[in-house]
Scaffold this motif. Structure first.
Motif, short mmCIF file in Angstrom:
data_model
loop_
_atom_site.label_atom_id
_atom_site.label_comp_id
_atom_site.label_asym_id
_atom_site.label_seq_id
_atom_site.Cartn_x
_atom_site.Cartn_y
_atom_site.Cartn_z
N LEU A 190 2.50 1.70 -3.43
CA LEU A 190 1.56 2.23 -4.41
C LEU A 190 1.33 3.72 -4.21
O LEU A 190 1.20 4.46 -5.19
CB LEU A 190 0.23 1.47 -4.34
N CYS A 191 1.30 4.17 -2.96
CA CYS A 191 1.12 5.61 -2.70
C CYS A 191 2.30 6.41 -3.23
O CYS A 191 2.13 7.42 -3.91
CB CYS A 191 0.95 5.86 -1.21
N VAL A 192 3.50 5.95 -2.94
CA VAL A 192 4.70 6.68 -3.36
C VAL A 192 4.82 6.68 -4.88
O VAL A 192 5.00 7.73 -5.51
CB VAL A 192 5.96 6.07 -2.71
N ILE A 208 0.84 -1.20 0.00
CA ILE A 208 0.00 0.00 0.00
C ILE A 208 0.87 1.25 0.00
O ILE A 208 0.63 2.19 -0.77
CB ILE A 208 -0.97 -0.02 1.21
N CYS A 209 1.90 1.27 0.85
CA CYS A 209 2.79 2.43 0.88
C CYS A 209 3.54 2.59 -0.44
O CYS A 209 3.75 3.72 -0.91
CB CYS A 209 3.78 2.30 2.04
N GLY A 243 2.55 6.00 -7.06
CA GLY A 243 1.39 6.65 -7.67
C GLY A 243 1.60 8.14 -7.80
O GLY A 243 1.29 8.75 -8.82
N LYS A 244 2.17 8.75 -6.75
CA LYS A 244 2.47 10.18 -6.80
C LYS A 244 3.54 10.46 -7.86
O LYS A 244 3.48 11.45 -8.56
CB LYS A 244 2.92 10.68 -5.43
#
Length: 71
Positions: free
Chosen positions: A11-13, A8-9, A15-16
């Motif tokens: 994908l967040c990084v 999840i982390c 993704g940005k």
């Protein structure tokens, strides 16, 4: 559980980073289109004898640039 949190982390990084890369590529391609490609296309139209097509395109682009600069 730890691997799910890591995914999840990650994908967040990334993704940005993906969004930033798309914005940067759009800005660069917009710059290249207006500064490099459009004048080359207009010159090619004039050299090819299609000035009756190049001149209205140039007028429309000029009007759009004039209106956009005032906004």
């Amino acid at each position: 559980m730890l691997s799910l949190l890591f995914a999840i982390c990650m994908l967040c990084v990334f993704g940005k980073l993906l969004v930033f890369g798309i914005k940067a590529a759009w800005g660069i391609s917009k710059f290249l289109l207006t500064v490099v490609l459009l004048p080359i296309i207009l010159i090619a139209l004039v050299v090819g004898g299609l000035i009756y097509l190049a001149f209205p395109i140039l007028i429309v682009i000029g009007i759009v640039a004039l209106v956009a600069s005032r906004a």
